[in-house]
Scaffold this motif. Structure first.
Motif, mmCIF file in Angstrom:
data_model
loop_
_atom_site.group_PDB
_atom_site.id
_atom_site.type_symbol
_atom_site.label_atom_id
_atom_site.label_comp_id
_atom_site.label_asym_id
_atom_site.label_seq_id
_atom_site.Cartn_x
_atom_site.Cartn_y
_atom_site.Cartn_z
ATOM 1 N N GLN A 21 0.760 -1.065 -0.058
ATOM 2 C CA GLN A 21 0.139 -0.035 -0.082
ATOM 3 C C GLN A 21 0.901 1.546 -0.203
ATOM 4 O OE1 GLN A 21 -2.222 -0.833 3.647
ATOM 5 N NE2 GLN A 21 -3.928 -1.499 2.352
ATOM 6 N N GLY A 22 2.101 1.131 0.455
ATOM 7 C CA GLY A 22 2.912 2.127 0.190
ATOM 8 C C GLY A 22 3.095 2.959 1.738
ATOM 9 N N PRO A 23 4.065 3.737 1.751
ATOM 10 C CA PRO A 23 4.402 4.277 3.179
ATOM 11 C C PRO A 23 3.420 4.973 3.810
ATOM 12 C CG PRO A 23 5.896 4.911 1.328
ATOM 13 C CD PRO A 23 4.923 4.240 0.706
ATOM 14 N N LYS A 24 3.153 5.127 5.084
ATOM 15 C CA LYS A 24 2.404 5.883 5.799
ATOM 16 C C LYS A 24 2.334 7.435 5.754
ATOM 17 C CE LYS A 24 3.640 3.362 9.262
ATOM 18 N NZ LYS A 24 3.610 2.686 10.819
ATOM 19 N N PRO A 25 1.483 8.280 5.976
ATOM 20 C CA PRO A 25 1.428 9.628 5.883
ATOM 21 C C PRO A 25 2.381 10.227 6.913
ATOM 22 C CG PRO A 25 -0.630 9.103 5.890
ATOM 23 C CD PRO A 25 0.017 7.762 6.029
ATOM 24 N N GLU A 26 2.828 9.582 8.020
ATOM 25 C CA GLU A 26 3.829 10.029 9.090
ATOM 26 C C GLU A 26 5.005 9.618 8.813
ATOM 27 O OE1 GLU A 26 0.899 7.899 9.885
ATOM 28 O OE2 GLU A 26 1.314 6.514 11.203
ATOM 29 N N ASP A 27 5.299 8.611 7.849
ATOM 30 C CA ASP A 27 6.749 8.318 7.229
ATOM 31 C C ASP A 27 7.055 9.644 6.250
ATOM 32 O OD1 ASP A 27 7.158 6.253 8.709
ATOM 33 O OD2 ASP A 27 6.093 4.715 7.210
ATOM 34 N N LEU A 28 5.941 9.602 5.261
ATOM 35 C CA LEU A 28 6.321 10.976 4.313
ATOM 36 C C LEU A 28 6.739 12.227 5.080
ATOM 37 C CD1 LEU A 28 3.304 10.212 1.924
ATOM 38 C CD2 LEU A 28 5.763 9.281 1.737
ATOM 39 N N ILE A 29 5.997 12.521 6.157
ATOM 40 C CA ILE A 29 6.211 13.737 6.860
ATOM 41 C C ILE A 29 7.710 13.514 7.530
ATOM 42 C CG2 ILE A 29 5.520 15.217 8.644
ATOM 43 C CD1 ILE A 29 2.624 14.212 8.293
ATOM 44 N N THR A 82 -1.053 14.138 4.042
ATOM 45 C CA THR A 82 0.068 14.691 4.896
ATOM 46 C C THR A 82 0.153 16.224 5.093
ATOM 47 O OG1 THR A 82 1.459 15.315 2.773
ATOM 48 C CG2 THR A 82 1.674 13.031 3.735
ATOM 49 N N ASP A 83 -1.212 16.631 5.131
ATOM 50 C CA ASP A 83 -1.556 18.096 5.436
ATOM 51 C C ASP A 83 -1.400 18.368 7.025
ATOM 52 O OD1 ASP A 83 -3.748 16.486 5.426
ATOM 53 O OD2 ASP A 83 -4.861 18.362 5.397
ATOM 54 N N LYS A 84 -1.888 16.982 7.667
ATOM 55 C CA LYS A 84 -1.806 17.114 9.137
ATOM 56 C C LYS A 84 -0.732 16.090 9.666
ATOM 57 C CE LYS A 84 -5.706 20.131 10.252
ATOM 58 N NZ LYS A 84 -6.289 20.201 8.909
ATOM 59 N N GLY A 85 -0.360 16.029 10.715
ATOM 60 C CA GLY A 85 0.229 14.807 11.262
ATOM 61 C C GLY A 85 1.652 15.198 11.904
ATOM 62 N N LYS A 86 2.057 13.972 12.529
ATOM 63 C CA LYS A 86 3.675 14.257 13.148
ATOM 64 C C LYS A 86 4.317 13.268 12.420
ATOM 65 C CE LYS A 86 5.486 13.748 17.612
ATOM 66 N NZ LYS A 86 5.273 13.299 18.908
ATOM 67 N N GLY A 87 5.549 13.720 11.949
ATOM 68 C CA GLY A 87 6.639 12.949 11.692
ATOM 69 C C GLY A 87 7.491 12.926 12.736
ATOM 70 N N TRP A 88 8.819 13.595 12.476
ATOM 71 C CA TRP A 88 9.686 13.655 13.812
ATOM 72 C C TRP A 88 8.909 14.575 14.676
ATOM 73 C CZ3 TRP A 88 13.517 10.321 14.338
ATOM 74 C CH2 TRP A 88 14.237 10.214 13.139
ATOM 75 N N GLU A 89 8.248 15.608 14.242
ATOM 76 C CA GLU A 89 7.258 16.391 14.859
ATOM 77 C C GLU A 89 6.242 16.677 14.298
ATOM 78 O OE1 GLU A 89 10.046 20.201 15.478
ATOM 79 O OE2 GLU A 89 9.606 20.422 13.546
ATOM 80 N N GLU A 90 5.299 17.594 14.776
ATOM 81 C CA GLU A 90 4.095 17.815 13.920
ATOM 82 C C GLU A 90 4.465 18.795 12.792
ATOM 83 O OE1 GLU A 90 0.618 17.638 14.260
ATOM 84 O OE2 GLU A 90 0.997 16.321 15.807
ATOM 85 N N THR A 91 3.837 18.383 11.789
ATOM 86 C CA THR A 91 4.071 19.288 10.627
ATOM 87 C C THR A 91 3.486 20.642 10.543
ATOM 88 O OG1 THR A 91 3.772 19.419 8.226
ATOM 89 C CG2 THR A 91 1.958 18.336 9.194
#
Lengths: 152, 152
Positions: A21-29, A82-91
């Motif tokens: 399915q591909g990477p999760k949004p938090e990975d992309l962020i 990926t407009d909202k959400g947390k990668g290393w930190e909140e985008t």
């Protein structure tokens, strides 16, 4: 019965299903924050070279990293979701980035142009020219941040 | 009185003083985590191309990013004082990395060699060769993680 078995197998293979399915949004962020983080180091290095003792090799290393990251197609890291959400930190991306593709294209092209020029100027090894070019490059960073990155 | 005034001015210029002293350990840790994070994306992209539909341009973008980051002199991000602490997250570096320079040099050279080869193979555009090379490259990632990165 067959359906239940299939469901169990699928649950057990969640990792594989996920991979398809591909990477999760938090990975992309996280990955885009990583790209900017590494470019931040590279900019700091170039600035510290032009302000202090100049080491051509180090400036070339830093400029090449910026160039490769700039040309890596980071636009794919701004996929829907990926407009909202947390990668290393909140985008801190603003909604405008997902709405105004023309403006995004402009800042991205300006950044890529100066990143490519940065690598070229670094390879020539003239500290004064590098100082001018790192200024032009960071102007394009600022241009994008002003439009598309929240300050919080 | 003059001393107090000087102290106040210095306190007010803390940012400038800091800039002269160079980056903080937590910045160095964050930047190295960023480098690995961006390479993680690049590896995922190359793998997904060799396992699915192959897009030469995307593989070249990803391989070039890995190559430039691998050759950027990341060793400088392991300065004294960065053995513990938080960048984007707590560092998982093992003390051995700071103690066994010979072993670090070996894994770093193996990684750089395969990263340079990865960029070369990507430019040639042969999907089967890219599949072999991404395997060799990730073996060198694993070799370093096994020795120098905690699993927690």
């Amino acid at each position: 019965m067959k359906k239940i078995a299939t469901a169990l197998i699928l649950a057990g293979c969640a990792g594989v299903v996920f991979a398809q399915q591909g990477p999760k949004p938090e990975d992309l962020i996280k990955w885009r924050q990583s790209g900017y983080g590494f470019m931040a180091w590279s900019v700091v290095r170039i600035k510290s070279n032009v302000e202090g003792q100049y080491n051509k090799d180090e400036v070339v290393q830093a400029a090449n990293a910026i160039q490769a990251i700039a040309n890596s197609g980071m636009g794919k890291l701004y996929a829907p979701g990926t407009d909202k959400g947390k990668g290393w930190e909140e985008t801190r991306v603003k909604p405008e980035l997902f709405a105004d593709k023309e403006a995004v294209g402009k800042v991205a092209m300006a950044f890529n142009k100066e990143a490519n020029e940065m690598a070229k100027v670094a390879a020539e090894g003239d500290a004064a020219a590098v100082k001018v070019q790192i200024g032009k490059l960071t102007e394009t960073c600022k241009g994008c941040h002003d439009k598309f990155k929240r300050k919080d």
